[in-house]
Enzyme design. Structure first.
Site, PDB file in Angstrom:
ATOM      1  CE1 TYR A 201      -4.025  -2.289   0.977  1.00 16.94           C
ATOM      2  CE2 TYR A 201      -2.372  -3.064   2.503  1.00 16.94           C
ATOM      3  CZ  TYR A 201      -3.312  -3.298   1.643  1.00 16.94           C
ATOM      4  OH  TYR A 201      -4.703  -4.036   1.806  1.00 16.94           O
ATOM      5  CE  LYS A 297      -9.195  -6.533   8.333  1.00 10.47           C
ATOM      6  NZ  LYS A 297      -9.024  -7.537   8.287  1.00 10.47           N
ATOM      7  CE1 TYR A 384      -4.148  -5.583   4.545  1.00  8.65           C
ATOM      8  CE2 TYR A 384      -3.826  -7.570   5.115  1.00  8.65           C
ATOM      9  CZ  TYR A 384      -4.149  -6.107   4.396  1.00  8.65           C
ATOM     10  OH  TYR A 384      -4.185  -6.728   2.947  1.00  8.65           O
TER      11      TYR A 384
HETATM   12  P1  FAD Z   1     -22.626  -8.714  -3.135  1.00 12.62           P
HETATM   13  O1  FAD Z   1     -21.604  -9.412  -3.605  1.00 12.62           O
HETATM   14  O2  FAD Z   1     -22.628  -7.152  -3.534  1.00 12.62           O
HETATM   15  O3  FAD Z   1     -23.611  -9.458  -3.244  1.00 12.62           O
HETATM   16  C1  FAD Z   1     -25.322  -9.267  -3.749  1.00 12.62           C
HETATM   17  C2  FAD Z   1     -25.661 -10.263  -4.203  1.00 12.62           C
HETATM   18  O4  FAD Z   1     -26.841 -10.086  -4.077  1.00 12.62           O
HETATM   19  C3  FAD Z   1     -24.907  -9.943  -5.848  1.00 12.62           C
HETATM   20  O5  FAD Z   1     -24.668 -11.234  -6.498  1.00 12.62           O
HETATM   21  C4  FAD Z   1     -25.694  -9.098  -6.744  1.00 12.62           C
HETATM   22  O6  FAD Z   1     -26.260  -9.512  -7.908  1.00 12.62           O
HETATM   23  C5  FAD Z   1     -27.445 -10.007  -6.259  1.00 12.62           C
HETATM   24  N1  FAD Z   1     -28.744  -9.179  -6.209  1.00 12.62           N
HETATM   25  C6  FAD Z   1     -28.545  -7.279  -5.902  1.00 12.62           C
HETATM   26  N2  FAD Z   1     -30.145  -7.384  -5.823  1.00 12.62           N
HETATM   27  C7  FAD Z   1     -31.006  -8.103  -5.870  1.00 12.62           C
HETATM   28  C8  FAD Z   1     -32.449  -8.448  -6.290  1.00 12.62           C
HETATM   29  N3  FAD Z   1     -32.971  -6.636  -5.824  1.00 12.62           N
HETATM   30  N4  FAD Z   1     -33.227  -9.821  -6.544  1.00 12.62           N
HETATM   31  C9  FAD Z   1     -31.797 -10.733  -5.964  1.00 12.62           C
HETATM   32  N5  FAD Z   1     -30.897 -10.333  -6.300  1.00 12.62           N
HETATM   33  C10 FAD Z   1     -30.291  -9.605  -5.759  1.00 12.62           C
HETATM   34  N6  FAD Z   1     -13.804  -5.571  -0.712  1.00 12.62           N
HETATM   35  C11 FAD Z   1     -12.423  -5.754  -0.185  1.00 12.62           C
HETATM   36  O7  FAD Z   1     -12.249  -6.559   0.882  1.00 12.62           O
HETATM   37  N7  FAD Z   1     -11.263  -5.457  -1.553  1.00 12.62           N
HETATM   38  C12 FAD Z   1     -11.676  -5.338  -2.986  1.00 12.62           C
HETATM   39  O8  FAD Z   1     -11.078  -5.106  -3.664  1.00 12.62           O
HETATM   40  C13 FAD Z   1     -12.996  -4.577  -2.869  1.00 12.62           C
HETATM   41  N8  FAD Z   1     -13.180  -4.360  -3.831  1.00 12.62           N
HETATM   42  C14 FAD Z   1     -15.019  -4.814  -4.531  1.00 12.62           C
HETATM   43  C15 FAD Z   1     -14.537  -3.761  -5.488  1.00 12.62           C
HETATM   44  C16 FAD Z   1     -15.983  -3.352  -5.875  1.00 12.62           C
HETATM   45  C17 FAD Z   1     -16.428  -2.789  -7.786  1.00 12.62           C
HETATM   46  C18 FAD Z   1     -17.572  -3.837  -4.900  1.00 12.62           C
HETATM   47  C19 FAD Z   1     -19.202  -3.872  -5.535  1.00 12.62           C
HETATM   48  C20 FAD Z   1     -16.935  -4.330  -4.723  1.00 12.62           C
HETATM   49  C21 FAD Z   1     -15.658  -4.535  -3.536  1.00 12.62           C
HETATM   50  N9  FAD Z   1     -15.453  -4.941  -2.258  1.00 12.62           N
HETATM   51  C22 FAD Z   1     -14.109  -5.378  -1.956  1.00 12.62           C
HETATM   52  C23 FAD Z   1     -16.632  -5.433  -1.358  1.00 12.62           C
HETATM   53  C24 FAD Z   1     -16.610  -7.384  -1.262  1.00 12.62           C
HETATM   54  O9  FAD Z   1     -16.764  -7.543  -3.224  1.00 12.62           O
HETATM   55  C25 FAD Z   1     -17.974  -7.080  -1.156  1.00 12.62           C
HETATM   56  O10 FAD Z   1     -17.592  -6.765   0.836  1.00 12.62           O
HETATM   57  C26 FAD Z   1     -18.131  -8.315  -1.476  1.00 12.62           C
HETATM   58  O11 FAD Z   1     -18.711  -8.963  -2.106  1.00 12.62           O
HETATM   59  C27 FAD Z   1     -19.939  -8.719   0.106  1.00 12.62           C
HETATM   60  O12 FAD Z   1     -20.566  -9.797  -0.803  1.00 12.62           O
HETATM   61  P2  FAD Z   1     -22.115  -9.548  -0.397  1.00 12.62           P
HETATM   62  O13 FAD Z   1     -22.700 -11.267  -0.744  1.00 12.62           O
HETATM   63  O14 FAD Z   1     -22.854  -9.184   1.192  1.00 12.62           O
HETATM   64  O15 FAD Z   1     -22.769  -8.703  -1.661  1.00 12.62           O
HETATM   65  C1  DHB Z   2      -6.909  -6.098  -3.352  1.00 12.44           C
HETATM   66  C2  DHB Z   2      -8.098  -5.654  -2.333  1.00 12.44           C
HETATM   67  C3  DHB Z   2      -7.929  -4.811  -1.317  1.00 12.44           C
HETATM   68  O1  DHB Z   2      -8.882  -3.608  -1.374  1.00 12.44           O
HETATM   69  C4  DHB Z   2      -6.964  -4.948  -1.021  1.00 12.44           C
HETATM   70  O2  DHB Z   2      -6.944  -3.973   0.122  1.00 12.44           O
HETATM   71  C5  DHB Z   2      -5.442  -5.794  -0.791  1.00 12.44           C
HETATM   72  C6  DHB Z   2      -6.010  -6.355  -2.094  1.00 12.44           C
HETATM   73  C7  DHB Z   2      -7.180  -7.106  -3.964  1.00 12.44           C
HETATM   74  O3  DHB Z   2      -8.054  -6.773  -4.602  1.00 12.44           O
HETATM   75  O4  DHB Z   2      -6.249  -8.039  -4.359  1.00 12.44           O
END
Ligand code: FAD
Ligand code: DHB
Length: 393
Positions: A201, A297, A384
């Site tokens: 980072y 996270k 972390y």
């Molecule tokens: P989600 O993964 O959002 O899953 C929700 C699901 O519900 C999806 O499949 C969606 O299609 C579905 N859904 C939505 N609305 C409806 C509906 N009305 N009816 C039926 N289904 C529906 N976290 C990290 O730790 N590091 C990262 O680098 C990172 N990058 C990210 C980048 C992006 C663009 C995003 C959006 C998030 C990122 N995150 C990252 C966060 C991490 O990906 C999320 O915290 C994680 O995906 C949470 O999982 P979830 O299942 O709670 O939600």
């Molecule tokens: C990645 C994403 C993050 O937000 C992080 O803190 C470390 C790694 C990744 O996408 O690999």
């Protein structure tokens, strides 16, 4: 009309993991997902798993490929002032983290669920939730042009930040806390060997930059960008130049460039709703909270909610006691706010907020303090790797 014990909205990591853990404890669920299976499986997101998340995935019976293919990281780097300072996670906090993409976690869970004949409905449109305050929850949706009705005991809102479950709670019964950051992350995935063995980072006067990976041959890089940045303004060449300009020289020199296979921009926000339950609806993961990605996270916090909810549901169906369920929100929020605090702090430490030289000097002083203080390093390390799990109050 169909009946199930738990209706799960969303087949992201939260919904799939919950459904799998419930299945292993003899509790029936139906998962409704708005998107197609291939769309869900292709979404590139998180990459770092805490040990607690790894253990929960093992408990869910999906630890085998993870165990084989994950990269174990005993530390990570903090770049600033031209150097790369290592935080020794193993020595300071006694644990490591695992690099294993969210795409792989999702794929493993999806395969396990489908192999055990799960009721997983993709491309479910117009999902609505009703009756959550009266003990007769009903989920309605359309699929393949026909309307369907699903009756259940409980609804798990695992439908992410843009989902409908949170919006099904009356506004007066819920409070939202939010901070939107004035920048985003531009991410690039490329089939090139990572620049470093561990994640870096980097705080830089031009803005934050980060080196991560998915494997020994696939790299994931991010740079801070404007909130309204346009993706088409970033050719691969421009991205690589800007990335290298923001990294300590020894790291920049080790970056191998190549064509991007994915490029996307994510906005950064902190968001929490309280409470996370209303009647028989329970909000899980991103549906209830968002953290900026700086501490990796989001996915881990979603898994921590699932851990609390599945144990509460197992107790409810085994013993009839709803005590753990009643405390779901309270139990989860204690961890969530600590993680929200850490992610906010780490984001504030590493990003460029404006051109205020005072603010940048304060960041550098904070980083310099960190390099000289075992206490400060231990604090960042224990956050972390993941804080210990709370017992229900
Ligand atoms: P989600 O993964 O959002 O899953 C929700 C699901 O519900 C999806 O499949 C969606 O299609 C579905 N859904 C939505 N609305 C409806 C509906 N009305 N009816 C039926 N289904 C529906 N976290 C990290 O730790 N590091 C990262 O680098 C990172 N990058 C990210 C980048 C992006 C663009 C995003 C959006 C998030 C990122 N995150 C990252 C966060 C991490 O990906 C999320 O915290 C994680 O995906 C949470 O999982 P979830 O299942 O709670 O939600
Ligand atoms: C990645 C994403 C993050 O937000 C992080 O803190 C470390 C790694 C990744 O996408 O690999």
């Amino acid at each position: 009309m169909t009946r199930t014990q738990v209706a799960i909205i969303g087949a992201g990591p939260s919904g799939l993991l919950l459904s799998q853990l419930l299945h292993l404890h003899g509790i029936d669920s139906v998962v409704l997902e708005r998107q197609s299976r291939s769309y869900v499986e292709a979404r590139i997101r998180a990459g770092v798993l805490e040990q607690g998340t790894v253990e929960l995935l093992h408990k869910a019976g999906v630890g085998e490929r993870l165990q084989r293919e994950r990269l174990v990281h005993d530390g990570f780097g903090l770049g600033f002032g031209g150097r790369n300072f290592r935080i020794d996670l193993k020595r300071l906090a006694g644990q490591s983290v695992s690099v294993y993409g969210q795409t792989e976690v999702t794929k493993d869970l999806m395969d396990a669920r489908l192999a055990s004949g799960a009721k997983l409905i993709f491309e479910a449109a117009d999902v609505t939730v009703s009756g959550i305050d009266g003990g007769r929850p009903t989920v309605r949706y359309t699929h393949g042009g026909a309307s369907h009705e699903l009756h259940c005991d409980y609804v798990a809102g695992c439908d992410g930040y843009h989902g409908i479950c949170r919006q099904s709670v009356p506004a007066a019964a819920i409070q939202a806390f939010e901070r939107v950051y004035p920048f985003g992350w531009l991410g690039v995935l490329a089939d090139v060997p990572p620049a470093t063995h561990e994640i870096v980072y980097s705080n830089h006067a031009r803005g934050f930059a980060m080196c991560s990976m998915r494997s020994l041959t696939r790299s994931r890089y991010y740079i801070q960008c404007a909130s309204d940045e346009r993706l088409d303004a970033w050719s691969d060449a421009r991205f690589w130049d800007e990335l290298r300009a923001r990294l300590p020289a020894e790291v920049a020199e080790a970056v191998t460039t190549g064509p991007s296979i994915e490029k996307s921009i994510a906005p950064l926000r902190s968001f929490v709703v309280e409470p996370m339950q209303f009647g028989s609806l329970f909000l899980v993961g991103d549906a209830a909270h968002i953290v900026p990605p700086t501490g990796a996270k989001g996915l881990n916090l979603a898994a921590a909610d699932v851990r609390v909810l599945y144990q509460a549901l197992v107790e409810r169906y085994r013993t009839g006691s709803g005590e753990l369920l009643e405390r779901y929100s309270e139990t989860c929020l204690r961890r969530i706010w600590k993680v929200v605090r850490f992610s906010w702090w780490f984001t504030s430490l590493m990003h460029k907020f404006d051109d205020d030289p005072f603010a940048h000097r304060i960041q550098l002083a904070d980083l310099d303090y960190l390099t000289g203080s075992a206490a400060a390093q231990t604090s960042i390390a224990e956050n972390y790797v993941g804080l210990p799990f709370e017992r229900p109050l």
